[in-house]
Design a protein around this motif. Structure first.
Motif, short mmCIF file in Angstrom:
data_model
loop_
_atom_site.label_atom_id
_atom_site.label_comp_id
_atom_site.label_asym_id
_atom_site.label_seq_id
_atom_site.Cartn_x
_atom_site.Cartn_y
_atom_site.Cartn_z
N THR A 157 0.96 -1.16 0.03
CA THR A 157 0.24 -0.12 -0.05
C THR A 157 0.90 1.31 -0.03
O THR A 157 2.06 1.25 0.32
N ILE A 158 0.32 2.55 -0.22
CA ILE A 158 0.99 3.68 -0.49
C ILE A 158 1.29 3.83 1.31
O ILE A 158 0.36 3.86 2.06
N ASN A 159 2.54 4.16 1.53
CA ASN A 159 2.95 4.34 2.91
C ASN A 159 2.10 5.42 3.75
O ASN A 159 1.62 5.59 5.07
N ARG A 160 1.88 6.60 3.14
CA ARG A 160 0.96 7.63 3.78
C ARG A 160 -0.32 7.28 4.25
O ARG A 160 -0.91 7.36 5.25
N TYR A 194 -5.47 11.63 1.04
CA TYR A 194 -4.16 11.41 0.65
C TYR A 194 -3.74 12.23 -0.60
O TYR A 194 -2.84 13.20 -0.82
N THR A 252 -1.13 15.34 -1.33
CA THR A 252 0.03 15.22 -2.23
C THR A 252 -0.16 16.17 -3.25
O THR A 252 0.99 16.51 -4.06
N THR A 267 0.22 -2.46 -10.12
CA THR A 267 1.28 -1.56 -9.63
C THR A 267 1.41 -1.81 -8.15
O THR A 267 2.57 -1.92 -7.36
N LEU A 268 0.16 -2.00 -7.45
CA LEU A 268 0.22 -2.43 -5.98
C LEU A 268 0.39 -3.82 -5.73
O LEU A 268 1.21 -4.20 -4.80
N SER A 310 -5.25 2.95 -1.76
CA SER A 310 -4.08 3.14 -2.49
C SER A 310 -4.42 2.75 -3.92
O SER A 310 -3.82 3.35 -4.95
N THR A 331 -3.51 5.38 -6.95
CA THR A 331 -2.61 5.05 -7.94
C THR A 331 -3.05 5.25 -9.27
O THR A 331 -2.64 5.78 -10.11
N GLU A 336 -3.02 9.04 -9.92
CA GLU A 336 -1.59 9.42 -10.42
C GLU A 336 -1.23 8.83 -11.57
O GLU A 336 -0.23 9.34 -12.37
#
Length: 392
Positions: free
Chosen positions: A3-6, A116, A120, A315-316, A377, A381, A384
């Protein structure tokens, strides 16, 4: 689980949001408290908030950079008229209503992604966070579209996601083409002649006729629909009588139909009415009411957007954990109305087989909190990647 850390860092916050929503379930077009929570959190993230579409719908708009590109991310907010049997601390506090399909989790995952992305802003374009009411039975997605969703909030593509018990945690499933079936509802009222239960020959029993109709309806799929096509006819309600010793005047049957093709829907509707009318008359009763209402079209993913979704999920979790050829479900989904207007994709995220592993719409179901950061996430993703900053 990647997962995305944040996002992973506020997993506890998301769990608390989800449990709060689960404790206070609201059904179609009554999601006032839930919509307030969504709107308040979006505002606290610094996201522009719009309300009023489909009565309780909420749309958050987040812009970054100068690109005119846009994307829509949709989550459903409503609960079901089901009495929860779970006994954990976050069980429903509203008798007869519960989040039996995981929409509390869907709402929370999209809120997590919104938090998130607002922090960001690592994208170039506009993200429309679409929180939709009334997915269960009442067509909130259709209403949002009819009330101008995409005119007010333009989207190049629109995406949805649903948890699926039985798919392992850390896995996704997506395919181009049909993912979910078209839905319809039916109601059959059979009228007989009431009499005493000890004197059935002095009346006409609508319960007997209704029972034969329920059985005969199953012949449609077996003998009228091409075996290479798909169809489901389920009678889910049978109402008749109020006491032990009276044969009632009438009985009411209700249920649902699921298909993928309009031509199959045509066959099913025609044969159902014919069977109901002729079986009732053959047993001396009458078809007093026939209602067949087509609700949602099939949920059909566009090719490029399905690829976009698969890429974000891969991607994850890795391509090996993304099933690109799942068998479509006969369940229905009103996200289909959005897909009729815009290219898009509906993806499934695994809810696992452990806690919350029973199927959706069960009184013992619960969304799996473990997947909250993964779902958020995925959304982040996807944004992004699809709204990636372009080189100067």
């Amino acid at each position: 689980m990647p997962t995305i850390n944040r996002i992973a860092s506020f997993h506890k916050d998301m769990t608390a949001w989800r449990h709060d929503i689960h404790r206070h379930p609201e059904t179609a077009f009554e999601e006032v408290r839930t919509a307030d929570i969504v709107a308040d959190k979006l505002k606290s993230f610094g996201i522009e908030v719009h309300r009023g579409l489909a009565k309780t719908g909420v749309v958050g708009v987040l812009r970054s950079g100068t690109s005119k590109r846009s994307i829509g991310l949709r989550a459903d907010m409503d609960a079901l008229d089901v009495h929860e049997t779970n006994r954990f601390a976050h069980a429903s506090t509203i008798p007869g209503k519960m989040h039996a399909c995981g929409h509390d989790g869907h709402t929370t995952m999209l809120l997590g992604a919104a938090r998130y992305l607002a922090e960001t802003r690592n994208f170039d374009g506009t993200v429309n966070f679409i929180f939709q009411p009334a997915e269960e039975n009442e067509g909130g997605g259709r209403v949002m579209v009819e009330e101008g969703l995409f005119g007010k909030f333009p989207c190049d593509g629109v995406y949805g996601m649903h948890n699926i018990p039985g798919i392992p945690v850390g896995h996704f499933a997506v395919r181009p083409g049909p993912m979910m079936a078209a839905t319809a509802i039916f109601e059959i009222v059979v009228k007989g002649v009431g009499t005493g239960a000890a004197l059935p020959h002095r009346g006409v029993d609508p319960i007997l006729a209704g029972s034969h109709i329920v059985t005969a309806l199953q012949s449609i799929v077996a003998r009228n629909v091409d075996p290479m096509d798909n169809a489901v006819i389920s009678t889910t309600q049978f109402h008749a009588g109020t006491t032990w010793n009276v044969i009632p005047l009438e009985c009411t049957l209700r249920g649902t139909v699921r298909v993928f093709k309009e031509s199959v829907q045509d066959i099913v509707e025609k044969r159902m009415e014919s069977i109901a009318r002729n079986v009732a008359e053959g047993l001396g009763a009458a078809l007093a009411r026939w209602r067949y209402e087509r609700r949602n079209p099939p949920t059909v993913n566009s090719v490029q957007e399905a690829e976009n979704a698969a890429r974000a999920a891969s991607t994850l979790v890795g391509a090996e954990n993304v099933d690109r050829t799942p068998t479509p479900l006969m369940a229905g989904e009103d996200f289909a109305w959005m897909l009729l207007k815009k290219p898009g994709c509906y993806i499934w995220i695994g809810n696992g087989d452990g806690e919350g592993g029973c199927m959706v719409h069960s009184p013992g179901y619960d969304f799996n909190d473990e997947i909250l950061p993964l779902g958020a996430s995925y959304w982040a993703t996807l944004v992004e990647q699809q709204l990636a900053r372009q080189d100067e």
